[in-house]
Design a protein around this motif. Sequence first.
Motif, PDB file in Angstrom:
ATOM      1  N   ALA A 137      88.256  36.018   6.100  1.00 35.93           N
ATOM      2  CA  ALA A 137      87.079  36.816   6.195  1.00 35.93           C
ATOM      3  C   ALA A 137      87.717  38.379   6.156  1.00 35.93           C
ATOM      4  CB  ALA A 137      86.518  36.672   7.457  1.00 35.93           C
ATOM      5  N   ALA A 138      88.852  38.744   6.794  1.00 31.97           N
ATOM      6  CA  ALA A 138      89.356  39.940   6.453  1.00 31.97           C
ATOM      7  C   ALA A 138      89.970  40.189   5.201  1.00 31.97           C
ATOM      8  CB  ALA A 138      90.631  40.116   7.633  1.00 31.97           C
ATOM      9  N   ALA A 139      90.441  39.269   4.364  1.00 32.77           N
ATOM     10  CA  ALA A 139      90.968  39.511   3.049  1.00 32.77           C
ATOM     11  C   ALA A 139      89.774  39.574   2.020  1.00 32.77           C
ATOM     12  CB  ALA A 139      91.654  38.254   2.715  1.00 32.77           C
ATOM     13  N   LEU A 140      88.560  39.250   2.497  1.00 32.19           N
ATOM     14  CA  LEU A 140      87.436  39.635   1.837  1.00 32.19           C
ATOM     15  C   LEU A 140      87.004  40.988   1.912  1.00 32.19           C
ATOM     16  CD1 LEU A 140      84.935  38.627  -0.195  1.00 32.19           C
ATOM     17  CD2 LEU A 140      83.913  37.765   2.213  1.00 32.19           C
ATOM     18  N   ALA A 141      87.103  41.267   3.123  1.00 32.09           N
ATOM     19  CA  ALA A 141      86.700  42.641   3.395  1.00 32.09           C
ATOM     20  C   ALA A 141      87.524  43.714   2.420  1.00 32.09           C
ATOM     21  CB  ALA A 141      86.689  42.924   4.939  1.00 32.09           C
ATOM     22  N   VAL A 142      88.994  43.408   2.608  1.00 31.75           N
ATOM     23  CA  VAL A 142      89.986  44.176   2.065  1.00 31.75           C
ATOM     24  C   VAL A 142      89.708  44.082   0.378  1.00 31.75           C
ATOM     25  CG1 VAL A 142      92.352  44.220   1.307  1.00 31.75           C
ATOM     26  CG2 VAL A 142      91.708  43.813   3.640  1.00 31.75           C
ATOM     27  N   ALA A 143      89.180  42.959  -0.076  1.00 27.97           N
ATOM     28  CA  ALA A 143      88.803  43.061  -1.311  1.00 27.97           C
ATOM     29  C   ALA A 143      87.605  43.989  -1.689  1.00 27.97           C
ATOM     30  CB  ALA A 143      88.552  41.632  -2.040  1.00 27.97           C
ATOM     31  N   ILE A 201      80.851  53.955  -0.656  1.00 27.26           N
ATOM     32  CA  ILE A 201      80.044  52.878   0.283  1.00 27.26           C
ATOM     33  C   ILE A 201      81.087  51.813   0.691  1.00 27.26           C
ATOM     34  CG2 ILE A 201      78.334  51.489   0.837  1.00 27.26           C
ATOM     35  CD1 ILE A 201      76.417  53.329  -0.697  1.00 27.26           C
ATOM     36  N   LEU A 202      81.419  51.114  -0.643  1.00 28.92           N
ATOM     37  CA  LEU A 202      82.295  49.987  -0.233  1.00 28.92           C
ATOM     38  C   LEU A 202      83.555  50.482   0.254  1.00 28.92           C
ATOM     39  CD1 LEU A 202      81.495  47.978  -3.573  1.00 28.92           C
ATOM     40  CD2 LEU A 202      80.598  47.739  -1.262  1.00 28.92           C
ATOM     41  N   ALA A 203      84.092  51.623  -0.081  1.00 36.17           N
ATOM     42  CA  ALA A 203      85.614  51.568   0.441  1.00 36.17           C
ATOM     43  C   ALA A 203      85.516  52.436   2.047  1.00 36.17           C
ATOM     44  CB  ALA A 203      86.067  52.990  -0.422  1.00 36.17           C
ATOM     45  N   TRP A 204      84.377  52.869   2.251  1.00 35.03           N
ATOM     46  CA  TRP A 204      83.922  53.423   3.515  1.00 35.03           C
ATOM     47  C   TRP A 204      83.704  52.085   4.492  1.00 35.03           C
ATOM     48  CZ3 TRP A 204      79.109  53.200   5.888  1.00 35.03           C
ATOM     49  CH2 TRP A 204      78.744  53.822   7.024  1.00 35.03           C
ATOM     50  N   ALA A 205      82.906  51.002   3.877  1.00 37.03           N
ATOM     51  CA  ALA A 205      82.527  49.976   4.792  1.00 37.03           C
ATOM     52  C   ALA A 205      83.515  49.057   5.062  1.00 37.03           C
ATOM     53  CB  ALA A 205      81.217  49.147   4.143  1.00 37.03           C
ATOM     54  N   ALA A 206      84.585  48.839   3.930  1.00 37.92           N
ATOM     55  CA  ALA A 206      85.577  47.847   4.252  1.00 37.92           C
ATOM     56  C   ALA A 206      86.357  47.944   5.375  1.00 37.92           C
ATOM     57  CB  ALA A 206      86.550  47.812   3.154  1.00 37.92           C
ATOM     58  N   PRO A 207      87.088  49.054   5.832  1.00 40.09           N
ATOM     59  CA  PRO A 207      87.643  48.937   7.240  1.00 40.09           C
ATOM     60  C   PRO A 207      86.767  48.504   8.367  1.00 40.09           C
ATOM     61  CG  PRO A 207      87.992  51.187   6.031  1.00 40.09           C
ATOM     62  CD  PRO A 207      86.774  50.298   5.440  1.00 40.09           C
ATOM     63  N   VAL A 208      85.736  48.612   8.603  1.00 44.07           N
ATOM     64  CA  VAL A 208      84.871  48.340   9.706  1.00 44.07           C
ATOM     65  C   VAL A 208      84.508  46.660   9.485  1.00 44.07           C
ATOM     66  CG1 VAL A 208      82.395  48.427  10.854  1.00 44.07           C
ATOM     67  CG2 VAL A 208      83.763  50.503   9.943  1.00 44.07           C
ATOM     68  N   LEU A 209      84.221  46.424   8.265  1.00 44.48           N
ATOM     69  CA  LEU A 209      84.148  44.847   7.934  1.00 44.48           C
ATOM     70  C   LEU A 209      85.419  44.254   8.228  1.00 44.48           C
ATOM     71  CD1 LEU A 209      81.836  44.947   4.873  1.00 44.48           C
ATOM     72  CD2 LEU A 209      81.002  44.521   7.152  1.00 44.48           C
ATOM     73  N   ALA A 210      86.576  44.677   7.921  1.00 46.22           N
ATOM     74  CA  ALA A 210      87.706  43.875   7.854  1.00 46.22           C
ATOM     75  C   ALA A 210      88.007  43.809   9.431  1.00 46.22           C
ATOM     76  CB  ALA A 210      88.717  44.787   7.202  1.00 46.22           C
ATOM     77  N   LEU A 211      87.901  44.898  10.242  1.00 43.59           N
ATOM     78  CA  LEU A 211      88.046  44.790  11.546  1.00 43.59           C
ATOM     79  C   LEU A 211      87.229  43.779  12.499  1.00 43.59           C
ATOM     80  CD1 LEU A 211      89.421  45.833  14.388  1.00 43.59           C
ATOM     81  CD2 LEU A 211      87.674  47.681  14.158  1.00 43.59           C
ATOM     82  N   GLN A 212      85.868  43.884  12.149  1.00 45.09           N
ATOM     83  CA  GLN A 212      84.955  42.917  12.937  1.00 45.09           C
ATOM     84  C   GLN A 212      85.104  41.376  12.397  1.00 45.09           C
ATOM     85  OE1 GLN A 212      80.898  44.723  11.433  1.00 45.09           O
ATOM     86  NE2 GLN A 212      80.966  45.653  13.467  1.00 45.09           N
ATOM     87  N   TRP A 213      85.523  41.200  11.129  1.00 47.87           N
ATOM     88  CA  TRP A 213      85.715  39.850  10.846  1.00 47.87           C
ATOM     89  C   TRP A 213      86.755  39.251  11.145  1.00 47.87           C
ATOM     90  CZ3 TRP A 213      83.516  40.548   4.852  1.00 47.87           C
ATOM     91  CH2 TRP A 213      82.154  40.703   5.083  1.00 47.87           C
TER      92      TRP A 213
END
Length: 269
Positions: free
Chosen positions: A129-135, A155-167
């Motif tokens: 899941a974290a790898a998906l957020a990094v992608a 938007i995607l670049a800004w959202a990715a760190p939060v999603l990576a952390l949560q996932w």
Amino acid sequence: MTGPTYLQFHLAFLLPALMLMIATAFVSRARLRAIGRWHLGAGRTYWVGVAIITVVALVYTTPWDNYLIATGVWSYGEGSTLATLGYAPVEEYAFILVQPWLTALWLTHLSLPRGWTTPSRPLGSRVVAAALAVALGVVGWRLLGTAATFYLGAILAWAAPVLALQWAVGAPQLWARRRLVALGTLVPTTYLCVADRIAIEYGIWILSERYTTGVTVAGLPVEEATFFLVTNLFVVQGLVLYRWVLDWRGVGHGTDRSTPTRATDVDST
């Protein structure tokens, strides 16, 4: 400006939605208790979590928001705002503060399965899941290189760190409650997309043709739909994980003292 202002947008769309969610929350809670279901907002600790997420949202979004306005990704109709702080109008900060509460109030209407699953491969699912957020973040950074995809990439670049952390922290727990996460996210996202579409139509804010793809869904720029999707996802996933952490630590559920803290049963939403 002869059209509606940003403040009137708040009064027409955000304030009534908040009032409706507050009023109907009491009915929903009574219904859920009657059928023996538990809701995420059962207990004072939930609202502490909402307050924390709101502060984080303001701190994390403010620099990004100001940068995009300064760059010219979007602007505001003449006379549509009261005052600015930095590059953003004060109404923009109000929007950032109100949105988590609106989504959190909606989430209290939904039932929450008691207990948490014990995943068979917790590390593997978190890594994937974290790898998906990094992608997503990598895609976002690449999109920043072209003017027409700049806003979407931001938007995607800004959202990715939060999603990576949560996932990375709780992908198995979020997946086990995927129906709750989906419903909790999509309903406020849809409402805010409709409100945003109307605001754009009336020129309260204006998206730059240069920095957007021009792709729309029912007249709404795809970038705006993506923004509301990821921000509501932040809030819903954050609150679910906040509840999971409290349960894992054995923190009580406030008035809902019958809810177990470390059960393993799974229920549907």
